[in-house]
Design a protein around this motif. Sequence first.
Motif, PDB file in Angstrom:
ATOM      1  N   LYS A 187     148.212 -38.126 -64.767  1.00 31.03           N
ATOM      2  CA  LYS A 187     146.897 -38.374 -65.334  1.00 31.03           C
ATOM      3  C   LYS A 187     147.053 -39.210 -66.590  1.00 31.03           C
ATOM      4  N   VAL A 188     146.102 -40.128 -66.815  1.00 31.35           N
ATOM      5  CA  VAL A 188     146.012 -40.903 -68.055  1.00 31.35           C
ATOM      6  C   VAL A 188     144.644 -40.646 -68.660  1.00 31.35           C
ATOM      7  N   VAL A 189     144.622 -40.315 -69.950  1.00 29.31           N
ATOM      8  CA  VAL A 189     143.362 -40.004 -70.627  1.00 29.31           C
ATOM      9  C   VAL A 189     143.319 -40.743 -71.959  1.00 29.31           C
ATOM     10  N   PRO A 190     142.139 -40.925 -72.541  1.00 23.91           N
ATOM     11  CA  PRO A 190     142.082 -41.499 -73.888  1.00 23.91           C
ATOM     12  C   PRO A 190     142.950 -40.699 -74.851  1.00 23.91           C
ATOM     13  N   ASP A 191     143.555 -41.373 -75.804  1.00 22.00           N
ATOM     14  CA  ASP A 191     144.486 -40.710 -76.712  1.00 22.00           C
ATOM     15  C   ASP A 191     143.878 -39.482 -77.378  1.00 22.00           C
ATOM     16  N   ALA A 192     142.621 -39.568 -77.779  1.00 23.85           N
ATOM     17  CA  ALA A 192     141.977 -38.458 -78.468  1.00 23.85           C
ATOM     18  C   ALA A 192     141.784 -37.245 -77.570  1.00 23.85           C
ATOM     19  N   GLU A 193     141.838 -37.461 -76.258  1.00 26.15           N
ATOM     20  CA  GLU A 193     141.625 -36.356 -75.313  1.00 26.15           C
ATOM     21  C   GLU A 193     142.927 -35.799 -74.757  1.00 26.15           C
ATOM     22  N   LEU A 194     144.070 -36.333 -75.223  1.00 25.52           N
ATOM     23  CA  LEU A 194     145.344 -35.959 -74.620  1.00 25.52           C
ATOM     24  C   LEU A 194     145.640 -34.473 -74.768  1.00 25.52           C
ATOM     25  N   LEU A 195     145.681 -33.968 -75.997  1.00 26.13           N
ATOM     26  CA  LEU A 195     146.016 -32.558 -76.181  1.00 26.13           C
ATOM     27  C   LEU A 195     144.936 -31.638 -75.617  1.00 26.13           C
ATOM     28  N   PRO A 196     143.647 -31.926 -75.798  1.00 31.49           N
ATOM     29  CA  PRO A 196     142.652 -31.069 -75.137  1.00 31.49           C
ATOM     30  C   PRO A 196     142.810 -31.029 -73.619  1.00 31.49           C
ATOM     31  N   THR A 197     143.153 -32.172 -73.009  1.00 29.80           N
ATOM     32  CA  THR A 197     143.354 -32.195 -71.560  1.00 29.80           C
ATOM     33  C   THR A 197     144.571 -31.369 -71.166  1.00 29.80           C
ATOM     34  N   ALA A 198     145.658 -31.505 -71.942  1.00 28.93           N
ATOM     35  CA  ALA A 198     146.860 -30.714 -71.654  1.00 28.93           C
ATOM     36  C   ALA A 198     146.588 -29.224 -71.820  1.00 28.93           C
ATOM     37  N   ARG A 199     145.843 -28.871 -72.853  1.00 28.64           N
ATOM     38  CA  ARG A 199     145.521 -27.455 -73.082  1.00 28.64           C
ATOM     39  C   ARG A 199     144.629 -26.906 -71.971  1.00 28.64           C
ATOM     40  N   ALA A 200     143.696 -27.721 -71.501  1.00 27.09           N
ATOM     41  CA  ALA A 200     142.830 -27.277 -70.412  1.00 27.09           C
ATOM     42  C   ALA A 200     143.642 -27.033 -69.140  1.00 27.09           C
ATOM     43  N   MET A 201     144.605 -27.918 -68.862  1.00 28.51           N
ATOM     44  CA  MET A 201     145.450 -27.720 -67.689  1.00 28.51           C
ATOM     45  C   MET A 201     146.336 -26.489 -67.874  1.00 28.51           C
ATOM     46  N   ALA A 202     146.882 -26.323 -69.084  1.00 24.75           N
ATOM     47  CA  ALA A 202     147.707 -25.150 -69.366  1.00 24.75           C
ATOM     48  C   ALA A 202     146.898 -23.866 -69.181  1.00 24.75           C
ATOM     49  N   ALA A 203     145.635 -23.891 -69.573  1.00 22.83           N
ATOM     50  CA  ALA A 203     144.781 -22.712 -69.419  1.00 22.83           C
ATOM     51  C   ALA A 203     144.538 -22.407 -67.943  1.00 22.83           C
ATOM     52  N   ARG A 204     144.396 -23.447 -67.120  1.00 20.46           N
ATOM     53  CA  ARG A 204     144.215 -23.230 -65.684  1.00 20.46           C
ATOM     54  C   ARG A 204     145.455 -22.598 -65.067  1.00 20.46           C
ATOM     55  N   ILE A 205     146.625 -23.024 -65.545  1.00 17.54           N
ATOM     56  CA  ILE A 205     147.873 -22.422 -65.058  1.00 17.54           C
ATOM     57  C   ILE A 205     148.001 -20.991 -65.560  1.00 17.54           C
ATOM     58  N   ALA A 206     147.689 -20.779 -66.844  1.00 25.55           N
ATOM     59  CA  ALA A 206     147.842 -19.465 -67.469  1.00 25.55           C
ATOM     60  C   ALA A 206     146.883 -18.439 -66.888  1.00 25.55           C
ATOM     61  N   ALA A 207     145.821 -18.889 -66.230  1.00 27.86           N
ATOM     62  CA  ALA A 207     144.856 -17.961 -65.648  1.00 27.86           C
ATOM     63  C   ALA A 207     145.384 -17.275 -64.398  1.00 27.86           C
ATOM     64  N   ASN A 208     146.479 -17.778 -63.847  1.00 32.25           N
ATOM     65  CA  ASN A 208     147.035 -17.218 -62.620  1.00 32.25           C
ATOM     66  C   ASN A 208     148.042 -16.106 -62.920  1.00 32.25           C
ATOM     67  N   PRO A 209     148.392 -15.306 -61.914  1.00 31.90           N
ATOM     68  CA  PRO A 209     149.369 -14.228 -62.138  1.00 31.90           C
ATOM     69  C   PRO A 209     150.698 -14.789 -62.642  1.00 31.90           C
ATOM     70  N   PRO A 210     151.139 -14.397 -63.831  1.00 32.63           N
ATOM     71  CA  PRO A 210     152.302 -15.061 -64.440  1.00 32.63           C
ATOM     72  C   PRO A 210     153.596 -14.907 -63.662  1.00 32.63           C
ATOM     73  N   GLN A 211     153.821 -13.759 -63.049  1.00 34.57           N
ATOM     74  CA  GLN A 211     155.058 -13.599 -62.289  1.00 34.57           C
ATOM     75  C   GLN A 211     155.064 -14.524 -61.077  1.00 34.57           C
ATOM     76  N   ALA A 212     153.920 -14.654 -60.414  1.00 36.52           N
ATOM     77  CA  ALA A 212     153.844 -15.546 -59.258  1.00 36.52           C
ATOM     78  C   ALA A 212     154.043 -17.000 -59.682  1.00 36.52           C
ATOM     79  N   VAL A 213     153.508 -17.371 -60.848  1.00 35.75           N
ATOM     80  CA  VAL A 213     153.681 -18.735 -61.339  1.00 35.75           C
ATOM     81  C   VAL A 213     155.153 -19.011 -61.641  1.00 35.75           C
ATOM     82  N   ARG A 214     155.799 -18.064 -62.317  1.00 41.21           N
ATOM     83  CA  ARG A 214     157.211 -18.272 -62.652  1.00 41.21           C
ATOM     84  C   ARG A 214     158.072 -18.350 -61.390  1.00 41.21           C
ATOM     85  N   MET A 215     157.793 -17.504 -60.422  1.00 47.80           N
ATOM     86  CA  MET A 215     158.567 -17.553 -59.181  1.00 47.80           C
ATOM     87  C   MET A 215     158.303 -18.850 -58.423  1.00 47.80           C
ATOM     88  N   THR A 216     157.061 -19.312 -58.460  1.00 45.51           N
ATOM     89  CA  THR A 216     156.731 -20.574 -57.806  1.00 45.51           C
ATOM     90  C   THR A 216     157.483 -21.732 -58.454  1.00 45.51           C
TER      91      THR A 216
END
Length: 266
Positions: A187-216
């Motif tokens: 993904k490419v985003v405007p510079d000002a949106e880079l960290l908010p976009t990364a945090r939003a994606m991280a939040a989507r990952i973090a919303a899942n069961p952590p053990q299943a994510v780590r095993m995946t």
Amino acid sequence: MPDPILYEQDGPIVTITLNRPEMRNPISEAGMIDGLVAFLERLGADSDVRCAILTGAGSAFSSGGDLRKMHAALDTRANQPTLTPRYYTQGIQRIPLAFQKLDVPIIAAINGPAIGAGCDLACMCDIRIAGENARFAESFVKVGIIPGDGGAWLLPRVVGFSKACEMAFTGDALNAQEALACGLVSKVVPDAELLPTARAMAARIAANPPQAVRMTKRLMVQGRDMSLPAVLEMSAALQALAHTTADHREAVTAFLEKRPPVFTGR
């Protein structure tokens, strides 16, 4: 002198920031290597962490090596070549090995140039998001050396063999859109949106069961070098563990009860 790397935790998400902006965040010096390896080990050991973001302070993600120090060591490297392998194995090569052991998903938020070892550092991450001013170059040949940090293993697995060869043989830079086109970033985003976009994606990952994510993640990392039968065998073993978790039970129950799940990491 400020810390070479910053480690900030916000709930289940950690942001690691390379913090030598005046030098464009080189990763070849001992303090940066030690700090990054230590923080990656800390991530893996903390069961409360569900996703991480790696970025750079200032205008660059990472310039890779420090050319001033490289210049100062020219005579030593030329006259005592047996010292160089140890310099790499006890230095920068510890970084890709630390990434290889990490089960926590990590997103590279590439805020500017990622050059040489900086490009390879981005490739060590699982997901790469670029700001519009990001640049990428596998530029070792431009200074008469080879990728000593694992780039010859990493880059072809990200962009394919032909594109990796083009980048490594020419040393030419790609802009953010060219990196998107070859799969170097997702993904490419405007510079000002880079960290908010990364945090939003991280939040989507973090919303899942952590053990299943780590095993995946472990399955995805190991699967890059395994045969299909070996991946299937490993998948079956990890699936047996996944079925024993409370989060699996909660996920299925919540789906059938049509309510949001509450995952505890157990």
